[in-house]
Write an enzyme that holds these catalytic residues in place. Structure first.
Site, PDB file in Angstrom:
ATOM      1  N   ARG A 143       0.813  -1.225   0.000  1.00  0.00           N
ATOM      2  CA  ARG A 143       0.000   0.000   0.000  1.00  0.00           C
ATOM      3  C   ARG A 143       0.846   1.275   0.000  1.00  0.00           C
ATOM      4  O   ARG A 143       0.409   2.289  -0.507  1.00  0.00           O
ATOM      5  CB  ARG A 143      -1.047   0.004   1.126  1.00  0.00           C
ATOM      6  CG  ARG A 143      -2.209   0.918   0.742  1.00  0.00           C
ATOM      7  CD  ARG A 143      -3.332   1.050   1.759  1.00  0.00           C
ATOM      8  NE  ARG A 143      -3.784  -0.182   2.342  1.00  0.00           N
ATOM      9  CZ  ARG A 143      -3.517  -0.527   3.597  1.00  0.00           C
ATOM     10  NH1 ARG A 143      -2.816   0.274   4.378  1.00  0.00           N
ATOM     11  NH2 ARG A 143      -3.989  -1.660   4.072  1.00  0.00           N
ATOM     12  N   TYR A 168     -10.117  25.132  -8.705  1.00  0.00           N
ATOM     13  CA  TYR A 168     -10.617  23.888  -9.270  1.00  0.00           C
ATOM     14  C   TYR A 168     -11.975  23.559  -8.629  1.00  0.00           C
ATOM     15  O   TYR A 168     -12.088  23.377  -7.420  1.00  0.00           O
ATOM     16  CB  TYR A 168      -9.614  22.761  -9.031  1.00  0.00           C
ATOM     17  CG  TYR A 168     -10.042  21.477  -9.703  1.00  0.00           C
ATOM     18  CD1 TYR A 168     -10.049  21.371 -11.084  1.00  0.00           C
ATOM     19  CD2 TYR A 168     -10.465  20.400  -8.952  1.00  0.00           C
ATOM     20  CE1 TYR A 168     -10.470  20.210 -11.702  1.00  0.00           C
ATOM     21  CE2 TYR A 168     -10.886  19.229  -9.562  1.00  0.00           C
ATOM     22  CZ  TYR A 168     -10.880  19.149 -10.937  1.00  0.00           C
ATOM     23  OH  TYR A 168     -11.299  17.997 -11.547  1.00  0.00           O
ATOM     24  N   ASP A 224      -1.593  24.215  -5.141  1.00  0.00           N
ATOM     25  CA  ASP A 224      -1.967  23.342  -6.258  1.00  0.00           C
ATOM     26  C   ASP A 224      -1.178  23.837  -7.475  1.00  0.00           C
ATOM     27  O   ASP A 224      -1.483  24.880  -8.039  1.00  0.00           O
ATOM     28  CB  ASP A 224      -3.485  23.428  -6.497  1.00  0.00           C
ATOM     29  CG  ASP A 224      -3.952  22.528  -7.632  1.00  0.00           C
ATOM     30  OD1 ASP A 224      -3.112  22.124  -8.473  1.00  0.00           O
ATOM     31  OD2 ASP A 224      -5.164  22.240  -7.697  1.00  0.00           O
ATOM     32  N   LYS A 240      -2.690  15.603 -15.325  1.00  0.00           N
ATOM     33  CA  LYS A 240      -2.573  16.672 -16.310  1.00  0.00           C
ATOM     34  C   LYS A 240      -1.159  16.702 -16.905  1.00  0.00           C
ATOM     35  O   LYS A 240      -0.749  15.743 -17.517  1.00  0.00           O
ATOM     36  CB  LYS A 240      -2.993  17.997 -15.665  1.00  0.00           C
ATOM     37  CG  LYS A 240      -4.289  17.895 -14.821  1.00  0.00           C
ATOM     38  CD  LYS A 240      -5.522  17.576 -15.635  1.00  0.00           C
ATOM     39  CE  LYS A 240      -6.733  17.190 -14.800  1.00  0.00           C
ATOM     40  NZ  LYS A 240      -7.117  18.129 -13.753  1.00  0.00           N
TER      41      LYS A 240
HETATM   42  C1  PLP Z   1      -7.784  18.111 -12.497  1.00  0.00           C
HETATM   43  C2  PLP Z   1      -7.410  19.029 -11.385  1.00  0.00           C
HETATM   44  C3  PLP Z   1      -7.555  18.630 -10.051  1.00  0.00           C
HETATM   45  C4  PLP Z   1      -8.126  17.286  -9.661  1.00  0.00           C
HETATM   46  O1  PLP Z   1      -7.294  16.243 -10.053  1.00  0.00           O
HETATM   47  P1  PLP Z   1      -7.828  14.765 -10.489  1.00  0.00           P
HETATM   48  O2  PLP Z   1      -6.575  14.097 -10.908  1.00  0.00           O
HETATM   49  O3  PLP Z   1      -8.814  14.970 -11.596  1.00  0.00           O
HETATM   50  O4  PLP Z   1      -8.458  14.167  -9.283  1.00  0.00           O
HETATM   51  C5  PLP Z   1      -7.160  19.525  -9.062  1.00  0.00           C
HETATM   52  N1  PLP Z   1      -6.653  20.742  -9.371  1.00  0.00           N
HETATM   53  C6  PLP Z   1      -6.527  21.159 -10.652  1.00  0.00           C
HETATM   54  C7  PLP Z   1      -5.970  22.521 -10.923  1.00  0.00           C
HETATM   55  C8  PLP Z   1      -6.891  20.320 -11.695  1.00  0.00           C
HETATM   56  O5  PLP Z   1      -6.771  20.733 -12.958  1.00  0.00           O
END
Ligand code: PLP
Length: 384
Positions: free
Chosen positions: A54, A106, A179, A204
């Site tokens: 894990r 987001y 983020d 992304k």
């Molecule tokens: C897509 C995204 C998220 C969430 O991520 P997931 O991999 O879809 O769970 C969070 N913050 C930003 C800026 C994003 O583009």
């Protein structure tokens, strides 16, 4: 596996995934270890300290090390998604803790904060992303435990001054998490600017091919808060699968050329449409007309990202018709892949969304720039 010295620049060490070569076979890409369990020694110790998959799986090591080096952190953990990574930070707080987050961020994470976050006893203030004073005045010394920054923010690509907000947040006793999904560590390094934790939706740009769902957290230092985050990671079980981890590492090896190309393509599109008669506004931090441009120039190095938004003259109907008329840009959510995507954001977020109806969000890919611009030009013309 053998490792390179840490003196190389990001483009070099990501391309070579830190230069690791498998000692057993000399393979230059790593093996995948699907095993969920590891044999114990007769003295009850564990070889390599690995017990159960894990969090102990060796497939994680190289991907974590590359991302850790990119962010300049002390430790990195991979999660099943970006949301799982962000939620692990929120779940490490105590009931009653106060959190500051941006008004524009987001959408799903904001929704989670207002729903599960509030039910877990957290309190929230949402502030103006680009206005430093707005962050500082929301701080409640001794009560604010977490300041959550997203820059450039989705989908108007506002810029938050990480260094200034982190400085004030630390004085008030809060942890700063950023983020960094949209900027990537090639364009912004939050830990160097004072952040404590960096989060990615590795779905992304880090993976970059729209074929893996993944998330990550990197910490500036191993401290008691990070220990709690690690409990959420391992104990909460929101870990990444080993096959996805392997794909993520493969994707990261081309991060620098992908991000570079996405940035130059996005800048060219932004400049092309900035004074276009059918476009009300281009939102891109690389343009001098963008409210956050001055901070972006200081805070971002090597480009302003591959994301931009176009506000179309003619409102919602024209915007929808325009995006329907695109051929190269695919109508889809998400971002950071090699292919161009276009999205009518307000209708994705729903009736409570603050996003204007005439806004289209573009994730610019690595295609030929002339093809991308002529796709948008002809779609715009045919949607009149
Ligand atoms: C897509 C995204 C998220 C969430 O991520 P997931 O991999 O879809 O769970 C969070 N913050 C930003 C800026 C994003 O583009």
């Amino acid at each position: 596996m053998s490792e390179q010295p840490k003196t190389y620049r990001p483009a070099t060490f990501t391309a070579q995934a830190l230069g690791w070569v498998d000692e057993a076979t000399r393979s230059v890409t790593p093996p995948i270890y699907p095993s969920t369990t590891f044999e114990r020694n007769a003295d009850l110790s564990y070889h390599d300290g690995r017990c159960y998959s894990r969090a102990d799986n060796p497939t994680y090591d190289q991907a974590c090390a590359v991302l850790n080096a990119l962010e300049g952190g002390e430790d990195t953990r991979l999660f099943a998604s970006g949301m799982a990574a962000a939620v692990a930070v929120l779940r490490s707080l105590e009931p009653g803790d106060h959190v500051i987050a941006p008004k524009v961020m987001y959408w799903s994470l904001r929704g989670f904060m207002l729903d599960s976050g509030v039910r877990a006893g957290l309190t929230f203030d949402f502030v103006d992303n680009g206005d430093c004073q707005s962050w500082i005045s929301a701080l409640k010394p001794g009560k604010t435990r977490l300041v959550w920054i997203e820059t450039p923010s989705n989908p108007d690509w506002q810029i938050t001054d990480i260094a200034a907000v982190a400085d004030a947040a630390h004085q008030a006793g809060a942890i700063v998490a950023v983020d960094n999904t949209v900027a990537t560590p090639l364009l912004t390094r939050p830990i160097e600017l004072g952040a404590d934790i960096v989060m990615h939706s590795a779905t992304k740009y880090l993976n970059g091919h729209s074929d893996v769902l993944a998330g990550s957290l990197t910490t500036a230092r191993k401290d008691p808060f990070w220990d709690r985050v690690c409990v959420q990671h391992k104990g909460g079980g929101a870990v990444l699968g080993v096959f996805e981890t392997w794909l993520l590492l493969r994707g990261m090896r081309t991060l620098s050329i992908r991000v570079e190309k996405c940035c130059t393509n996005a800048m060219a599109i932004a400049q092309h449409f900035e004074h276009h008669p059918d476009i009300v506004q281009v939102q891109y931090p690389g343009l001098a007309s963008h409210v956050g441009h001055d901070i972006a120039k200081r805070q971002m190095t090597g480009g302003f990202g591959g994301m931009l938004s176009l506000r179309v003259k003619g409102g919602r109907d024209r915007a929808v018709a325009f995006h329907n008329a695109c051929n190269l840009f695919k109508r889809a959510t998400s971002l950071g892949g090699v292919e161009g995507l276009i999205e009518h954001r307000a209708s994705v977020e729903g009736p409570d969304s603050p996003v204007p109806d005439d806004l289209l969000r573009l994730s610019v890919g690595i295609e030929d720039i002339d093809d991308l611009i002529s796709d948008l030009e002809s779609a715009l013309a045919s949607s009149k």
